[in-house]
Design a protein around this motif. Structure first.
Motif, short mmCIF file in Angstrom:
data_model
loop_
_atom_site.label_atom_id
_atom_site.label_comp_id
_atom_site.label_asym_id
_atom_site.label_seq_id
_atom_site.Cartn_x
_atom_site.Cartn_y
_atom_site.Cartn_z
N ARG A 780 0.83 -1.21 0.00
CA ARG A 780 0.00 0.00 0.00
C ARG A 780 0.86 1.26 0.00
NH1 ARG A 780 -2.90 3.74 3.08
NH2 ARG A 780 -4.97 4.14 2.18
N ARG A 781 1.89 1.27 0.80
CA ARG A 781 2.80 2.43 0.85
C ARG A 781 3.48 2.64 -0.51
NH1 ARG A 781 7.03 1.61 5.33
NH2 ARG A 781 7.73 3.64 4.55
N ALA A 782 3.88 1.53 -1.12
CA ALA A 782 4.52 1.64 -2.43
C ALA A 782 3.55 2.22 -3.46
CB ALA A 782 5.02 0.28 -2.88
N CYS A 783 2.32 1.74 -3.41
CA CYS A 783 1.31 2.22 -4.36
C CYS A 783 1.04 3.71 -4.14
CB CYS A 783 0.03 1.42 -4.21
SG CYS A 783 -1.24 1.92 -5.37
N ARG A 784 0.94 4.13 -2.91
CA ARG A 784 0.68 5.55 -2.62
C ARG A 784 1.88 6.40 -3.01
NH1 ARG A 784 -3.50 7.93 0.96
NH2 ARG A 784 -2.08 8.05 2.72
N THR A 785 3.08 5.87 -2.82
CA THR A 785 4.29 6.60 -3.22
C THR A 785 4.32 6.79 -4.73
OG1 THR A 785 5.53 5.72 -1.34
CG2 THR A 785 6.81 6.60 -3.18
N VAL A 786 4.06 5.72 -5.45
CA VAL A 786 4.06 5.79 -6.91
C VAL A 786 2.94 6.70 -7.39
CG1 VAL A 786 3.61 4.46 -9.00
CG2 VAL A 786 5.20 3.60 -7.28
N THR A 787 1.77 6.60 -6.79
CA THR A 787 0.65 7.45 -7.19
C THR A 787 1.00 8.92 -6.99
OG1 THR A 787 -0.92 5.70 -6.63
CG2 THR A 787 -1.80 7.92 -6.83
N ASP A 788 1.70 9.22 -5.91
CA ASP A 788 2.14 10.60 -5.67
C ASP A 788 3.09 11.06 -6.77
OD1 ASP A 788 2.68 13.02 -3.90
OD2 ASP A 788 4.69 12.16 -4.10
N GLU A 789 4.04 10.21 -7.14
CA GLU A 789 5.00 10.57 -8.19
C GLU A 789 4.28 10.75 -9.53
OE1 GLU A 789 7.91 11.41 -7.59
OE2 GLU A 789 8.73 10.30 -5.90
N VAL A 790 3.34 9.86 -9.81
CA VAL A 790 2.57 9.94 -11.05
C VAL A 790 1.73 11.21 -11.06
CG1 VAL A 790 0.70 8.91 -12.38
CG2 VAL A 790 2.52 7.45 -11.46
N PHE A 791 1.04 11.48 -9.97
CA PHE A 791 0.18 12.65 -9.89
C PHE A 791 0.95 13.92 -10.18
CE2 PHE A 791 -1.38 16.30 -7.52
CZ PHE A 791 -2.70 16.37 -7.91
N ARG A 792 2.07 14.10 -9.50
CA ARG A 792 2.83 15.35 -9.67
C ARG A 792 3.31 15.53 -11.10
NH1 ARG A 792 7.46 15.77 -6.11
NH2 ARG A 792 7.36 13.55 -5.63
N ARG A 793 3.66 14.44 -11.75
CA ARG A 793 4.15 14.56 -13.12
C ARG A 793 3.01 14.75 -14.11
NH1 ARG A 793 7.77 12.33 -10.13
NH2 ARG A 793 9.98 12.73 -10.56
N ILE A 794 1.97 13.92 -13.99
CA ILE A 794 0.85 14.04 -14.93
C ILE A 794 0.23 15.44 -14.86
CG2 ILE A 794 -1.49 13.25 -15.47
CD1 ILE A 794 0.65 11.30 -16.35
N VAL A 795 0.03 15.95 -13.67
CA VAL A 795 -0.63 17.24 -13.51
C VAL A 795 0.26 18.37 -14.04
CG1 VAL A 795 -1.58 18.88 -11.84
CG2 VAL A 795 -2.10 16.45 -11.64
N THR A 796 1.56 18.31 -13.76
CA THR A 796 2.43 19.37 -14.30
C THR A 796 2.61 19.24 -15.81
OG1 THR A 796 4.36 18.05 -13.63
CG2 THR A 796 3.69 19.84 -12.16
N TRP A 797 2.71 18.01 -16.30
CA TRP A 797 2.84 17.82 -17.75
C TRP A 797 1.62 18.34 -18.49
CZ3 TRP A 797 4.55 12.00 -17.42
CH2 TRP A 797 5.92 11.93 -17.08
N LEU A 798 0.45 18.16 -17.90
CA LEU A 798 -0.78 18.59 -18.56
C LEU A 798 -1.15 20.03 -18.26
CD1 LEU A 798 -3.09 15.45 -18.20
CD2 LEU A 798 -2.06 16.34 -20.30
N ALA A 799 -0.44 20.67 -17.35
CA ALA A 799 -0.77 22.05 -16.98
C ALA A 799 -0.71 23.01 -18.16
CB ALA A 799 0.14 22.52 -15.85
N PRO A 800 0.24 22.88 -19.10
CA PRO A 800 0.21 23.80 -20.25
C PRO A 800 -1.01 23.62 -21.14
CG PRO A 800 2.39 22.80 -20.00
CD PRO A 800 1.46 22.05 -19.10
N VAL A 801 -1.64 22.46 -21.07
CA VAL A 801 -2.79 22.17 -21.94
C VAL A 801 -4.10 22.45 -21.22
CG1 VAL A 801 -3.98 20.36 -23.24
CG2 VAL A 801 -1.48 20.45 -23.24
N LEU A 802 -4.36 21.73 -20.13
CA LEU A 802 -5.61 21.88 -19.37
C LEU A 802 -5.35 22.79 -18.18
CD1 LEU A 802 -6.78 18.14 -19.53
CD2 LEU A 802 -7.38 20.02 -21.07
N VAL A 803 -5.27 24.07 -18.46
CA VAL A 803 -4.76 25.02 -17.47
C VAL A 803 -5.66 25.14 -16.25
CG1 VAL A 803 -3.42 26.36 -19.12
CG2 VAL A 803 -5.82 26.94 -18.76
N PHE A 804 -6.96 25.05 -16.45
CA PHE A 804 -7.90 25.20 -15.34
C PHE A 804 -8.01 23.91 -14.53
CE2 PHE A 804 -9.37 28.09 -18.73
CZ PHE A 804 -9.31 29.29 -18.05
N THR A 805 -8.16 22.81 -15.21
CA THR A 805 -8.36 21.52 -14.53
C THR A 805 -7.13 21.13 -13.72
OG1 THR A 805 -9.82 20.82 -16.31
CG2 THR A 805 -8.92 19.10 -14.89
#
Length: 958
Positions: A780-805
Motif C-alpha cells: 500500500r505504501r509503495a502504491c501511494r508513493t508511486v501514485t504521488d509521483e505519477v500525480f505530480r508529473r501528470i498534472v504538471t505535464w498537462l498544466a500547459p494544456v488543461l490550465v484550469f483543470t
C-alpha cells in the motif's frame, strides 16, 4: 453475502481506506473557469511566474498580431492556444518565456469597416477630413482590442495583457517609420512604375499576401488583329484572352521564338461560326486545331510564317486606335492554351510590361502614356478611352462583372474582329478583405528592390539574404521551408505603398527637380521624434517645413502621403517588441526563438518579417517557424457565416469549457487542417471525462499521504517499479515533444498512459491493496508513493494544456501553490528499466488472455465478478513460467486464485490468436467470500475473532 441480506453481517466499511476527495466528478468548467481567471488576476499570477523565472534562459515567442476588426474565430483561437502551449511548456521546462500579445491596427481591414459605416450614414470617405477618418479608425481598433483581449483571456491564454503591443501606438509608429528610413538609407527603396495587383473596389494597390484565390467565371475571346505590314498582309494574327476589357489597352502581341507558326485558311465554317470561308489566320502549329475546334471552323495550313517580320493593326483601328501593334518575341509564351500569340497590354500584366520595356525601350511609358491611362482607380475606362469611356470592369460593389467586357465583345463583333467567344471557370485573385476580384494596373508605387545589392549586404541582394535566412531557420513542419522558399525565390519587388489613409505613411520626401529621395538623417530624426510624441498623424497635420527644417524650401520637395503596406508594419514589430522593446516590462533579445502562425503566413507575416529583417539587419528576426493548418467544419468545409457552419471558440468555452477546446487543440495534428464541430467536441468531452476520472482517482487515494509514508524504489514490488519505469520513459517523450512543439504527441502519450497503464492496469490491480491493506503494508505504501509521483508529473505535464483543470487538481493537494509556478520534475536515474518494461509487456499479453477467459465466463453468467475465479494459465514456453516467478498471478489478473501450468491445455481452453502458446481454463475459486475484500479464499473463517474475514483482512482490522 452482503450486509443487506444478512442482518448479522458486520459493516466493515469504516475499516477500509475508501477514496476521499473534493475533486468533483463533474467539472462544471463553464462556471469554474472564470473564477480561476479572476483568482489569477487578483494574485498577479503572470507577474509571479515572471519573477520566479528571472535569471533562467530567455525564450521569446513573438506574437504575430491579429487584426483588431472583429471577434476572434476558431483559427484565431487555435493560434493563441498553441502559443499558450509553447509559453507554458517552455516555462515549465525551466525557461523564462514571457508572452507579449499584439495587434495589427492599421490598413484596409479597419479602414474598410469605417468606410462601410460612412456609407451606411450616407457619407463618402472622400468627404471626411483625414484626421477624422484616422481618429475613427483608431477608436474602432481600440474597441476590438478590448473585445478580443477578453475573448483570448477566457481561453486561458497567459500573457502581459495589461501591456500589449499595437502597431498604432505612437512609439510603434515611430519605429515603423524608422525601419522604412533604413530601406531609404541602404538604397533598397525606390519609386517605380509597373503593373501591380489593384483593387478597384478599395482603390489601392495590394500585395500578394493580401490576395486569396477563388473560382470565377470569365468570358474568353479569340480576337483577330489585321496584318498591315509584312509578307502576310490581309491575314489576321489571332490572340486569346480571358480579359476582354484589356483589348483597348493592347499595344503589342507576343510570340515564342521556339514555336512554329503558319498561315491557315478557313476551309469550312460551321453553324454559328463568326469566321468566313477563305479567311486567313496566323496561328501556332501546336494550337491551330484547338482554335479551329473552339471557333467551329475547319482550317487548312497554307505556309509557315515568321512572326518577327509582321506588324498588325489594333482591332479598333479607325475608331481612335490608330497605332501599329508590333510582334515581340518572348519566352513567356507557351503552347499550353490559346493561339501561340499572346495579347500584350503593358499597363495590365507583369509579363506584358516587361516584354514591352525589354523590346521597345525602358522609356516606353514616358513615350506612350496613353497605354497606361486606360483604367482609372475605381476600375472604369478613363474619359480619354475611345468607344468605352466610363464603362466599368466590375460592378461598384465588386460582386459581379461590370459592362466593360460586354461592350468590348459587342464592338469586336460589329467590326468583324471576333473569331469566337466562350466562358471559363478558373482560379482568380480576389482581395481577401472586400472579396472582390482584382486587376493588374500599372501605377507609380514605392518598392523594395529584391535583386539589388545594397549597403551593408556584403555584396548580396535582398532575395539572396532572404533565401539564406530561410536555410538558417528551423521550420516545423520542415516542408514550410520549401513553401516560403519557392515564394521568395520567384516573388517580384515588394510593393510598399498603398493609396489609403489609415496607417503609417511613407514618411519621406522627394526632390521635385531631380526625383531623388531625400536621405537626410537630421530630417528623418525630426520625423521620428514627431511620431513618438504625436503618432503618425503628425505627418498629415504638420507642414513639410516642420520636418525639413531650416535651409530647405518645402516647395522644392514632394511630401509622400502614401500609406505603408500593413505587412511592413507587422514585419517590423520584432524591432519594438523583441530587439529594442518600447515597453520597459518586456524582455530584450537579438531575435525571437519562435514565430507561430497559420500556414498562410508563409506568404504573409513570415515573409514580410523575413524581408524586413534581412533588409535592415541582414538576417531573419526568428530562429524557428511553426505553422498550423486551417480550422474546418466537421465535414471538412471552410467555415462561413453564409453556410451557418461557424464554430466560435468563445461559444465552446461558454458551453463546454475552454479546457475542452484546448484538449481538442492538443489532441489534433495541428500541422494539418483541423476539423471541429458538435460530434468532435462530444468526443473530446468524453476524453476529458476519462482523464478527469484518472486524476480524481489519484487525488482520492492520496488523501492524507505524508512524507513518512514514502518508500524507497528498491523496497517496492515489481509492479510499482514497472510503472515508474514507464513514467521515466514517458518523461523523456514529454520533454522531447514539448521541445519540438509536438503537442499532439505529448498529449496523446499522456492520455494513453493514463488510460492503458494507470486505469486499465495499475489502478485496477492496486485498488484492492489501497482499500484493504493495512496502512503500514509495503504494498500500500509503495502504491501511494508511486501514485504521488505519477500525480505530480501528470498534472504538471498537462498544466500547459488543461490550465484550469490541472490548477484545480494541484491546489487540492497544495492549497497555497499554483501548478503554473512549477517546473517539470526530473526523473531519478534508478527509475529507468528497459528490461523490466520488456518483461511486463509480455506479462500484460498473458494477462489479456486471462481477462478474455473471465469475460467469457461473465458473459455466460458462470460468474458475476472476477474474484469468483481461480483460472489456470497454460503456457508452452518455459520463459513465460520464469516471467511469473515471484509474482502473484491472481493479484495481476484480479482473481482470488490463479495457477500457471506447462501441461497441455484442455481443448476448450480460451485462447487469443495474437498471443501464441498461451491458453486459459476457467475454474471457480475455492473457499468462502471475505466480507471485507470480497475475495473467495480458503482461509476465510480461520480467525475465530473474525470468522467472516480472510487472513489479510483479519490482520488489517486488528
Amino acid at each position: 453475502m452482503s450486509k443487506d441480506s444478512d442482518p448479522s453481517a458486520k459493516d466493515y466499511r469504516a475499516t477500509l481506506f475508501l477514496p476521499q476527495t473534493d475533486f468533483p466528478m463533474k467539472a462544471g468548467l463553464p462556471q469554474a473557469e472564470p473564477k480561476w481567471l479572476a483568482k489569477w488576476a487578483s494574485e498577479d499570477l503572470y507577474g509571479r511566474i515572471r519573477a520566479a523565472a528571472k535569471g533562467r534562459p530567455l525564450f521569446i515567442l513573438h506574437d504575430g498580431p491579429p487584426y483588431a476588426n472583429g471577434e476572434i474565430h476558431s483559427g484565431t483561437g487555435l493560434n493563441k492556444i498553441l502559443k499558450d502551449f509553447v509559453i507554458r511548456s517552455q516555462t515549465m521546462m525551466g525557461k523564462d518565456a514571457p508572452y507579449v500579445p499584439g495587434w495589427d491596427c492599421h490598413g484596409l481591414p479597419i479602414e474598410w469597416k469605417i468606410e462601410e459605416k460612412y456609407r451606411a450614414e450616407g457619407k463618402s470617405k472622400d468627404s471626411v477630413p483625414i484626421d477624422q477618418l484616422r481618429k475613427d479608425c483608431r477608436e474602432f481598433a481600440l474597441k476590438w482590442i478590448d473585445v478580443q483581449r477578453g475573448q483570448f483571456k477566457r481561453l486561458g491564454i497567459m500573457g502581459d495583457w495589461d501591456h500589449p503591443y499595437t502597431t498604432m501606438a505612437y512609439k510603434a509608429e515611430a519605429v515603423i517609420a524608422g525601419e522604412l528610413h533604413k530601406f531609404l538609407a541602404n538604397g533598397l527603396l525606390y519609386r517605380g512604375f509597373r503593373p501591380v495587383m489593384w483593387s478597384p473596389v478599395e482603390k489601392t494597390a495590394l500585395a500578394e499576401a493580401e490576395i486569396e484565390y477563388h473560382e470565377k467565371q470569365s468570358p474568353t475571346i479569340y480576337v483577330k488583329f489585321p496584318v498591315v505590314a509584312g509578307p502576310e498582309t490581309g491575314a489576321s494574327v489571332v490572340i486569346w484572352t480571358t480579359t476582354p476589357w484589356t483589348i483597348p489597352a493592347n499595344r503589342a502581341i507576343s510570340y515564342s521564338p521556339t514555336m512554329d507558326y503558319a498561315v491557315y485558311e478557313v476551309s469550312e465554317a460551321g453553324e454559328g461560326a463568326l469566321a468566313v470561308v477563305g479567311e486567313k489566320l496566323l496561328l501556332s502549329d501546336a494550337l491551330a486545331e484547338q482554335v479551329a475546334s473552339h471557333s467551329k471552323i475547319k482550317i487548312t495550313r497554307v505556309a509557315a510564317v515568321d512572326p518577327s517580320k509582321i506588324t498588325c493593326a489594333h482591332p479598333f483601328r479607325g475608331k481612335g486606335y490608330e497605332f501599329d501593334v508590333p510582334l515581340l518575341a518572348g519566352d513567356h509564351v507557351t503552347a499550353d492554351t490559346g493561339t501561340g500569340f499572346v495579347h500584350t497590354a503593358p499597363g495590365h500584366g507583369e509579363d506584358d510590361f516587361e516584354i514591352v520595356l525589354e523590346k521597345l525601350g525602358k522609356d516606353y511609358p514616358n513615350r506612350n502614356p496613353d497605354a497606361f491611362a486606360v483604367v482609372t482607380a475605381d476600375g472604369a475606362f478613363a474619359p480619354n478611352v475611345p468607344l468605352f469611356a466610363g464603362k466599368y470592369i466590375l460592378s461598384r460593389d465588386g460582386k459581379k462583372d461590370g459592362d466593360a467586357n460586354g461592350a468590348v465583345i459587342k464592338e469586336l463583333i460589329a467590326d468583324g474582329k471576333l473569331l469566337s467567344k466562350g466562358t471559363l471557370r478558373h482560379s482568380y485573385p480576389h482581395s481577401w478583405r472586400s472579396k472582390a476580384p482584382v486587376i493588374f494596373r500599372a501605377t507609380p508605387q514605392w518598392f523594395a528592390a529584391m535583386d539589388q545589392e545594397f549597403e551593408g549586404s556584403n555584396g548580396k541582394t535582398l532575395r539572396q539574404l532572404a533565401m539564406q535566412g530561410i536555410a538558417d531557420t528551423k521550420f516545423y513542419p520542415a516542408a514550410g521551408a520549401n513553401r516560403i522558399g519557392s515564394m521568395v525565390e520567384g516573388r517580384p519587388d515588394w510593393v510598399l505603398s498603398r493609396q489609403r489613409a489609415w496607417g503609417v505613411p511613407l514618411a519621406i520626401f522627394v526632390e521635385k527637380a531631380t526625383g531623388k529621395l531625400l536621405n537626410d538623417p537630421t530630417v528623418n530624426a525630426r520625423i521620428i521624434e514627431a511620431f513618438k510624441a504625436e503618432g503618425a498623424d503628425a505627418w498629415f497635420n504638420s507642414p513639410a517645413s516642420r520636418f525639413l527644417g531650416e535651409g530647405k524650401n518645402p516647395d522644392d520637395y514632394e511630401q509622400v502621403k502614401d500609406i505603408l503596406d500593413v505587412w511592413f508594419d507587422s514585419g517590423s514589430t520584432h524591432v519594438f517588441t523583441v530587439e529594442e522593446p518600447i515597453e520597459p516590462s518586456w524582455f530584450q533579445k537579438d531575435f525571437a526563438d519562435l514565430y507561430l502562425e497559420g500556414s498562410d503566413q508563409h506568404r504573409g507575416w513570415f515573409q514580410s518579417s523575413l524581408l524586413e529583417g534581412c533588409g535592415t539587419k541582414g538576417h531573419p528576426p526568428y530562429k524557428a517557424v511553426l505553422t498550423h493548418g486551417f480550422v474546418l467544419d466537421e465535414k471538412g468545409y471552410k467555415m462561413s457565416k453564409s453556410l451557418g457552419n461557424t464554430v466560435l471558440p468563445q461559444t465552446i468555452a461558454d458551453q463546454n469549457g475552454a479546457d475542452i477546446l484546448r484538449l481538442w487543440a492538443a489532441s489534433s495534428d495541428f500541422t494539418q487542417d483541423l476539423r471541429i464541430g458538435g460530434e468532435i467536441i462530444k468526443a473530446n468531452v468524453e476524453s476529458y471525462r476519462r482523464l478527469r476520472n484518472t486524476i480524481r482517482f489519484m487525488l482520492a487515494n492520496l488523501a492524507g499521504f505524508a512524507e513518512e509514508e514514502r518508500i524507497a524504489v528498491s523496497e517496492m514490488p515489481e509492479l510499482e517499479r514497472y510503472i515508474l519505469a514507464k513514467l521515466a520513459e514517458l518523461d523523456a517523450l514529454v520533454k522531447e515533444g514539448y521541445a519540438e512543439y509536438d503537442f499532439n504527441r505529448v498529449f496523446n502519450a499522456i492520455f494513453n498512459f493514463c488510460t492503458n497503464e494507470l486505469s486499465a492496469l495499475y489502478f485496477d490491480i492496486r485498488k484492492d491493496a489501497l482499500y484493504c491493506d493495512k496502512a503500514t503494508s509495503v504494498r500500500r505504501r509503495a502504491c501511494r508513493t508511486v501514485t504521488d509521483e505519477v500525480f505530480r508529473r501528470i498534472v504538471t505535464w498537462l498544466a500547459p494544456v488543461l490550465v484550469f483543470t490541472m490548477e484545480e487538481a494541484w491546489t487540492l493537494r497544495y492549497p497555497n501553490e499554483s501548478v503554473h509556478l512549477q517546473t517539470f520534475t526530473d526523473v531519478p536515474e534508478g527509475w529507468a528499466a528497459p528490461a523490466l518494461i520488456e518483461k511486463w509487456t509480455r506479462i500484460r499479453a498473458l494477462r489479456r488472455v486471462v481477462t478474455g477467459a473471465l469475460e467469457v465466463a461473465r458473459r455466460d453468467k458462470v460468474i458475476g465478478a472476477s474474484l469468483e475465479a481461480a483460472p489456470v494459465l497454460y503456457v508452452s514456453d518455459e520463459a513465460d513460467v520464469d516471467l511469473l516467478k515471484g509474482l502473484d498471478l491472481a493479484e495481476i489478473a484480479i482473481t482470488s486464485g490463479a495457477h500457471v501450468s506447462q501441461q497441455e491445455p484442455p481443448a476448450d481452453a480460451f485462447r487469443l490468436a495474437e498471443v501464441a502458446g498461451v491458453a486459459v481454463a476457467f475454474h471457480h475459486a475455492q473457499g468462502d467470500k471475505c466480507a471485507r475484500c470480497w475475495m473467495v479464499l480458503p482461509d476465510v473463517g480461520k480467525n475465530a475473532d473474525h470468522p467472516d474475514l480472510c487472513g489479510r483482512c483479519s490482520g488489517a482490522v486488528g
